[in-house]
Design a protein around this motif. Sequence first.
Motif, short mmCIF file in Angstrom:
data_model
loop_
_atom_site.label_atom_id
_atom_site.label_comp_id
_atom_site.label_asym_id
_atom_site.label_seq_id
_atom_site.Cartn_x
_atom_site.Cartn_y
_atom_site.Cartn_z
N VAL A 192 0.85 -1.21 -0.12
CA VAL A 192 -0.10 -0.20 -0.10
C VAL A 192 0.93 1.20 -0.01
O VAL A 192 0.78 2.22 -0.81
CB VAL A 192 -0.99 -0.01 1.17
N LEU A 193 1.79 1.37 0.90
CA LEU A 193 2.67 2.41 0.89
C LEU A 193 3.56 2.82 -0.52
O LEU A 193 3.68 3.93 -0.71
CB LEU A 193 3.81 2.40 1.96
N THR A 194 3.93 1.80 -1.22
CA THR A 194 4.45 2.07 -2.31
C THR A 194 3.78 2.11 -3.65
O THR A 194 4.30 2.33 -4.75
CB THR A 194 5.66 1.07 -2.56
N ASN A 195 2.49 1.55 -3.52
CA ASN A 195 1.62 1.77 -4.78
C ASN A 195 1.04 3.56 -4.76
O ASN A 195 0.72 4.13 -4.15
CB ASN A 195 0.24 1.04 -4.19
N THR A 196 1.23 3.70 -6.17
CA THR A 196 1.02 5.21 -6.58
C THR A 196 -0.40 5.43 -7.17
O THR A 196 -0.79 6.54 -7.64
CB THR A 196 2.18 5.58 -7.54
N GLU A 197 -1.13 4.27 -7.23
CA GLU A 197 -2.36 4.51 -8.05
C GLU A 197 -3.53 4.48 -7.06
O GLU A 197 -4.75 5.03 -7.34
CB GLU A 197 -2.67 3.19 -9.03
N ILE A 198 -3.69 3.77 -5.99
CA ILE A 198 -4.89 3.50 -5.06
C ILE A 198 -5.27 4.80 -4.41
O ILE A 198 -4.53 5.61 -4.14
CB ILE A 198 -4.79 2.25 -4.18
N ALA A 199 -6.54 5.10 -4.10
CA ALA A 199 -6.89 6.35 -3.41
C ALA A 199 -7.02 5.91 -1.94
O ALA A 199 -7.26 4.90 -1.56
CB ALA A 199 -8.10 6.70 -3.92
N HIS A 200 -6.45 6.74 -1.15
CA HIS A 200 -6.51 6.63 0.52
C HIS A 200 -6.14 8.00 1.02
O HIS A 200 -5.64 8.93 0.57
CB HIS A 200 -5.23 5.55 0.86
N PRO A 201 -6.62 8.15 2.38
CA PRO A 201 -6.42 9.07 3.21
C PRO A 201 -5.07 8.95 3.65
O PRO A 201 -4.01 8.41 3.14
CB PRO A 201 -7.51 8.96 4.28
N PRO A 202 -4.64 10.37 4.59
CA PRO A 202 -3.23 10.15 4.98
C PRO A 202 -2.90 8.68 5.76
O PRO A 202 -3.78 8.41 6.52
CB PRO A 202 -3.26 11.27 6.05
N LEU A 203 -1.86 8.05 5.53
CA LEU A 203 -1.50 6.85 5.95
C LEU A 203 -0.40 6.86 6.97
O LEU A 203 0.61 7.54 6.71
CB LEU A 203 -1.11 5.93 4.86
N GLU A 204 -0.53 5.88 8.14
CA GLU A 204 0.63 5.69 8.94
C GLU A 204 0.88 4.19 9.02
O GLU A 204 -0.05 3.59 9.47
CB GLU A 204 0.57 6.28 10.29
N ALA A 205 1.89 3.53 8.74
CA ALA A 205 2.07 2.15 8.74
C ALA A 205 3.16 1.98 10.14
O ALA A 205 4.34 2.33 10.09
CB ALA A 205 2.75 1.65 7.58
N LEU A 206 2.37 1.29 10.72
CA LEU A 206 2.96 1.13 12.17
C LEU A 206 3.30 -0.65 12.26
O LEU A 206 2.63 -1.32 12.22
CB LEU A 206 2.07 1.20 13.38
N PHE A 207 4.78 -0.73 12.43
CA PHE A 207 5.28 -1.98 12.39
C PHE A 207 5.98 -2.41 13.88
O PHE A 207 6.69 -1.59 14.23
CB PHE A 207 6.37 -2.36 11.44
N THR A 208 5.08 -3.11 14.75
CA THR A 208 5.52 -3.23 15.96
C THR A 208 6.42 -4.54 16.23
O THR A 208 6.63 -5.50 15.56
CB THR A 208 4.22 -3.50 16.70
N VAL A 209 6.96 -4.53 17.24
CA VAL A 209 8.13 -5.60 17.72
C VAL A 209 7.39 -6.36 18.76
O VAL A 209 6.54 -6.26 19.42
CB VAL A 209 9.43 -5.02 18.42
N ASP A 210 7.87 -7.84 18.78
CA ASP A 210 7.50 -8.86 19.57
C ASP A 210 6.09 -8.94 20.01
O ASP A 210 5.69 -9.22 21.24
CB ASP A 210 8.33 -8.55 20.86
N GLU A 211 5.22 -8.98 18.97
CA GLU A 211 3.95 -9.20 19.44
C GLU A 211 3.85 -10.65 19.79
O GLU A 211 2.86 -10.72 20.83
CB GLU A 211 3.05 -9.09 18.30
N GLU A 212 4.26 -11.55 19.42
CA GLU A 212 4.20 -12.99 19.69
C GLU A 212 4.52 -13.55 21.16
O GLU A 212 4.15 -14.35 21.48
CB GLU A 212 5.02 -13.93 18.69
N THR A 213 5.39 -12.71 21.97
CA THR A 213 5.95 -12.83 23.11
C THR A 213 5.34 -12.18 24.15
O THR A 213 4.88 -12.38 25.31
CB THR A 213 7.52 -12.98 23.21
N SER A 214 5.29 -10.67 24.25
CA SER A 214 4.81 -9.74 25.08
C SER A 214 4.08 -8.84 24.72
O SER A 214 3.52 -7.92 25.31
CB SER A 214 6.31 -9.43 25.84
#
Length: 510
Positions: free
Chosen positions: A138-160
């Motif tokens: 989504v971040l690198t696509n230049t064609e789709i329409a979308h509002p302002p975006l923030e992509a949040l990539f979190t750490v260590d979901e699986e453990t804590s």
Amino acid sequence: MTDDERNAIDKHNHTLVDGLPPDRVLEYFADLSFVPRGSGDVARAGVFLEELAKKNNLVAVKDATGNVIIRKPAQHSSSKHGVILQAHMDMVCIKTEETEHDFTSDPIELVLNGDELCANGTTLGADDGIGVAIAMAVLTNTEIAHPPLEALFTVDEETSMIGAENMDPAMLEGEVLINLDAEDLDTAYISSAAGIRSELVLPLKTNPNAKSAAYCLVQIENLEGGHSGVEINRARANAYVLLARFLRAAAQEYPELNLHTFGPGSSNGKDNAIPAYAEAVVGLTSKHAAEHLVVMAKTWTEIFRNEYRSSDADCTVTIEATDQPGDDSPALTAEGRDTLIRTVTLLPLGVYRFIQTDDLMDGTLTYADLLVETSCNMGIASLSGGMTQMTLLARGSTESVLEDLMERIAGLAALAGGEVRVGSTTRGWEMPAHLNRVQELFAAQGLTCLGVHAGLECGCLVDSFKKAGRTLDAISIGPDVKDVHTPKERLLCHSTVRLWEQLTAVLANL
């Protein structure tokens, strides 16, 4: 694995997914498969994401916990109301017994079987690598329409869930959260369970002078395992419980049986996975007794296969001759051995309680239709030098029932002479009274909105926003990912195409 071997796997992975829709998603997933990202080891994944942002002229920031945020302005849209796309970087690292793989350095080797993308002897990492890849696309696509975006990539979901737990809402401007960590194309999650990780510590008496004429490795193999939240209602066997039951029968037959080790073996085990393998080393006073143990194993294989004929029909108990354990694995006394066996078999593992509903009482529903309210999984157990440690993960959507479950576990531990040490906790996410706008938009795309008996980072983020005086409308979606947290994990490629269509349609409407 040499650098040449790693690069050969990387080339194979990209050749495998070349040209597969949707737009660049599986290409990014192949990129990510080259990056080691087991829980607690996601720094390289964070660097990879930052470099991707820089390459595409996007702004990326990293917080003190290691979470990465990539921002992209609105595209083909005049909306000022921002959307947060969220996925976690880490994966559960489990391999088959026969697979040689170093998760700290080796890439995941992809295998394509028709529509199913899986891995060669390891977990695939689609949980949640496919969510990361979708957000990247989504971040690198230049064609789709979308509002302002923030992509949040979190750490260590699986453990804590430490990434989501420590995420400062002030770093995010969005008002809508689309979590990409669900695993059923037809279902959107709008609530999740709270979780409590704990350690049951049990000191046991040992007999360093115990003598045996023969030593055997007892193995419980070929169980299905699976996600300890999503698949806990499937009544799959826990390998440690079956091992304890077999050892109880063996000790009744041979009271002099010495127990030296009890644990996951080289499979390591994960607290959020139903264990599919367990092993123990025992000592016997005669080679005849060891030979008879092989006969008992065949009998108990049939017993377990009958009991779990719908969920674990390939379960196998095997016995192999082995060397005498070292001094760091002394035999337990008979009392210590029996205390360990009884504690494991008496723990309230699996489904503890289903959500109560009047529909069940009048026969409208069956238990198979119900959402699990409370459960507990023992993902790891180990015995070393007379000290047993059992790692437990309890989940629940009703606080009082979850507390009752933990009190029962603590009571059992106390009676056995041990204690329960509570570790990390994760926040639940309550079911809303009415669907919010983003939930309505996905429902209009054909998704059914339900709760899930697993922890989702939505709970942490929604609660943090609430405490900051802000509202965060949230939903969790994802393509079909089967048998997560096992080496049988697989992604259904066609579902990724459909999810992309649903997601881009909703972003355009937002």
